[in-house]
Design a protein around this motif. Structure first.
Motif, short mmCIF file in Angstrom:
data_model
loop_
_atom_site.label_atom_id
_atom_site.label_comp_id
_atom_site.label_asym_id
_atom_site.label_seq_id
_atom_site.Cartn_x
_atom_site.Cartn_y
_atom_site.Cartn_z
N LEU A 1 -39.51 11.18 85.78
CA LEU A 1 -38.43 10.24 86.11
C LEU A 1 -38.80 9.41 87.33
O LEU A 1 -38.58 8.19 87.36
CB LEU A 1 -37.14 11.02 86.36
CG LEU A 1 -35.90 10.18 86.71
CD1 LEU A 1 -35.61 9.15 85.63
CD2 LEU A 1 -34.70 11.10 86.92
N TYR A 2 -39.40 10.03 88.33
CA TYR A 2 -39.84 9.31 89.53
C TYR A 2 -40.91 8.28 89.17
O TYR A 2 -40.90 7.13 89.65
CB TYR A 2 -40.38 10.29 90.57
CG TYR A 2 -40.97 9.62 91.79
CD1 TYR A 2 -40.15 9.07 92.77
CD2 TYR A 2 -42.36 9.51 91.94
CE1 TYR A 2 -40.69 8.43 93.89
CE2 TYR A 2 -42.91 8.88 93.06
CZ TYR A 2 -42.07 8.35 94.02
OH TYR A 2 -42.61 7.71 95.11
N ASP A 3 -41.85 8.66 88.31
CA ASP A 3 -42.92 7.74 87.89
C ASP A 3 -42.34 6.51 87.17
O ASP A 3 -42.78 5.38 87.40
CB ASP A 3 -43.90 8.45 86.97
CG ASP A 3 -44.72 9.51 87.70
OD1 ASP A 3 -44.78 9.46 88.95
OD2 ASP A 3 -45.27 10.41 87.03
N LYS A 4 -41.35 6.75 86.32
CA LYS A 4 -40.73 5.63 85.60
C LYS A 4 -39.98 4.70 86.56
O LYS A 4 -39.99 3.47 86.38
CB LYS A 4 -39.77 6.17 84.53
CG LYS A 4 -40.45 6.98 83.42
CD LYS A 4 -41.38 6.11 82.58
CE LYS A 4 -41.97 6.91 81.43
NZ LYS A 4 -42.89 6.11 80.60
N PHE A 5 -39.32 5.29 87.54
CA PHE A 5 -38.64 4.47 88.54
C PHE A 5 -39.64 3.61 89.30
O PHE A 5 -39.38 2.44 89.62
CB PHE A 5 -37.89 5.37 89.53
CG PHE A 5 -36.40 5.39 89.33
CD1 PHE A 5 -35.58 4.52 90.02
CD2 PHE A 5 -35.83 6.29 88.44
CE1 PHE A 5 -34.21 4.54 89.83
CE2 PHE A 5 -34.46 6.32 88.25
CZ PHE A 5 -33.64 5.44 88.94
N SER A 6 -40.80 4.18 89.59
CA SER A 6 -41.81 3.46 90.38
C SER A 6 -42.32 2.22 89.67
O SER A 6 -42.81 1.29 90.32
CB SER A 6 -42.99 4.39 90.69
OG SER A 6 -42.56 5.54 91.39
N MET A 7 -42.23 2.20 88.33
CA MET A 7 -42.76 1.07 87.56
C MET A 7 -41.74 -0.04 87.36
O MET A 7 -42.04 -1.06 86.75
CB MET A 7 -43.27 1.57 86.20
CG MET A 7 -44.51 2.44 86.30
SD MET A 7 -45.23 2.85 84.70
CE MET A 7 -43.99 3.96 84.04
N ALA A 8 -40.51 0.19 87.83
CA ALA A 8 -39.45 -0.83 87.64
C ALA A 8 -39.75 -2.09 88.46
O ALA A 8 -40.39 -2.04 89.52
CB ALA A 8 -38.10 -0.24 88.03
N LYS A 9 -39.27 -3.24 87.98
CA LYS A 9 -39.44 -4.52 88.67
C LYS A 9 -38.36 -4.66 89.74
O LYS A 9 -37.49 -5.54 89.70
CB LYS A 9 -39.35 -5.67 87.66
CG LYS A 9 -40.40 -5.64 86.55
CD LYS A 9 -41.75 -6.06 87.07
CE LYS A 9 -42.73 -6.36 85.94
NZ LYS A 9 -42.96 -5.26 84.99
N TRP A 10 -38.41 -3.79 90.74
CA TRP A 10 -37.37 -3.78 91.77
C TRP A 10 -37.35 -5.07 92.59
O TRP A 10 -36.30 -5.48 93.09
CB TRP A 10 -37.56 -2.58 92.69
CG TRP A 10 -38.88 -2.57 93.42
CD1 TRP A 10 -40.05 -2.03 92.99
CD2 TRP A 10 -39.14 -3.16 94.68
NE1 TRP A 10 -41.04 -2.24 93.92
CE2 TRP A 10 -40.51 -2.92 94.97
CE3 TRP A 10 -38.37 -3.86 95.63
CZ2 TRP A 10 -41.11 -3.37 96.15
CZ3 TRP A 10 -38.97 -4.29 96.80
CH2 TRP A 10 -40.33 -4.05 97.06
N TYR A 11 -38.50 -5.72 92.70
CA TYR A 11 -38.60 -6.94 93.50
C TYR A 11 -37.94 -8.13 92.81
O TYR A 11 -37.77 -9.20 93.42
CB TYR A 11 -40.06 -7.26 93.80
CG TYR A 11 -40.99 -7.12 92.61
CD1 TYR A 11 -41.13 -8.16 91.69
CD2 TYR A 11 -41.69 -5.94 92.40
CE1 TYR A 11 -41.95 -8.03 90.59
CE2 TYR A 11 -42.53 -5.79 91.29
CZ TYR A 11 -42.66 -6.84 90.39
OH TYR A 11 -43.47 -6.70 89.31
#
Length: 381
Positions: A316-326
């Motif tokens: 779940l953490y890895d998937k969050f890290s790949m999100a286009k948060w910017y």
């Protein structure tokens, strides 16, 4: 199909409670009968422990196989006592509340959530049914084999190697009482201990499906359009579901951390004694191998599914890290960073003396049991 699998797993847990709490016996709404039903199994454990101690003090002649198996039975009674208190008495309402929580997961009607959640619930409930059947079948096969072997080597008089105190061999009741009680008590210990492992496994698989669902749902934020226009709704859903899941996981760890300690400690003693039997080579190799694999499978079940919940949390953490948060709005970026910070520490099941439960724990317990068995063999021989 999903509802059938869920009901099958839920009925397995309910049946476990009904049998060991003797809830199948009518109580006619009398409080005293309800109390007596709860005490039936503990009284049986106390009497069985007395028989084992009597056997160790007065009846043991073989300080190899007989002594090792008697110690295993004694530790098995101790394990069942802890299981009964922790699962049947202390945390019964909490476990039933978790089952209600799992019921609510199936009732989700939100079109954004329901298809993904049901997909993972279906795959994990199938996995739960499959591994529960395999595990219990193998343990039952081992139990029947060991019980039959003990009947054979004791001239059909002592399925657990001890005979009931106070009944002379010349008595007409000697053989029927010893065979009946020994067999009954043997399987009462075996099934209670192993079914508890299956209950732990089933609970963890439900949480695994929820983490899998969250990991797939957050992938939407890897899409630029969703990140720019729909991040608020997506993050809100993720936060609410993740928050509830973490609360329930915390309840799970509070429920099982003591149980994990006592079970792993007991199984390590089992494995040590069975490896000693195997090294002594003065008993049936087939039976010794069966027992070793049965005990190893118990440790593996507990440790493997501890590793599973940790892996799902890290995914779940890895998937969050790949999100286009910017690509998100500034307010959503703040929420996203707050959430990802909370995910940096994976969810783990921990217990006193063994640390975080994982495959590494399984390896360490097996190594320790082998070392202790070698020391025990050296000392006694």
């Amino acid at each position: 199909m999903l509802e059938e699998n869920h009901n099958l797993l839920k009925n397995f847990i309910f049946t476990y409670y009904n049998i060991w709490r003797c809830e199948f016996i009518p109580d006619f709404q009398w409080k005293i009968i309800k109390c007596l039903k709860i005490l039936i199994y503990p009284i049986n454990l106390v009497f069985g422990m007395f028989c084992i101690i009597w056997h160790l003090v007065f009846q043991v002649r073989d300080y190899g196989y007989d002594l090792a198996l008697s110690i295993i039975y004694f530790i098995g009674i101790y394990q069942c006592t802890v299981i009964y208190y922790e699962i049947m008495i202390k945390h019964r309402e909490r476990i039933f509340a978790m089952l209600q929580f799992f019921d609510n997961l199936l009732k989700t009607t939100d079109p954004l959530i329901s298809p993904i959640r049901r997909k993972y619930l279906l795959s994990n409930t199938k996995l739960g049914i499959k591994w529960t059947r395999i595990f219990l079948f193998y343990i039952s096969f081992t139990g029947i084999s060991v019980n039959t072997f003990h009947l054979y080597i004791t001239n059909f008089s002592a399925p657990m190697l001890f005979t009931l105190p106070g009944i002379p061999k010349e008595s007409i009741l000697f053989y029927p009482l010893n065979v009946f009680y020994g067999t009954f008590f043997y399987f009462a210990i075996l099934v209670c201990a192993t079914a508890a492992d299956a209950v732990v496994m089933i609970m963890i698989l439900y949480f695994k499906s929820e983490f899998n669902f969250l990991a797939e749902f957050v992938v939407q934020l890897d899409d630029v359009t969703v990140a720019r226009n729909k991040s608020s709704d997506t993050l809100r859903i993720l936060y609410e579901i993740h928050h509830i899941t973490l609360q329930k996981i915390k309840e799970l760890t509070q429920t099982f951390w003591q149980l994990y300690f006592h079970k792993l400690f007991a199984i390590m003693i089992y494995l040590c004694c069975t490896l000693y039997i195997f090294q002594s080579l003065d008993s049936s190799i087939f039976i010794a191998v069966l027992i070793v694999f049965a005990m190893t499978s118990q440790i593996f079940i507990l440790c493997f599914f501890g590793q599973v919940i940790q892996n799902c949390s890290e995914l779940l953490y890895d998937k969050f890290s790949m999100a286009k948060w910017y690509e998100m709005k500034l307010s959503d970026q703040k929420i996203f960073l707050f959430m990802i910070k909370s995910l940096q520490k994976p969810v783990r099941i921990s217990t006193f003396g063994f640390g975080d439960i994982s495959i590494y724990t399984f390896v360490q317990i097996c190594k320790a049991a082998g070392s202790y068995a070698a020391i025990l063999y050296t000392v006694l021989n």
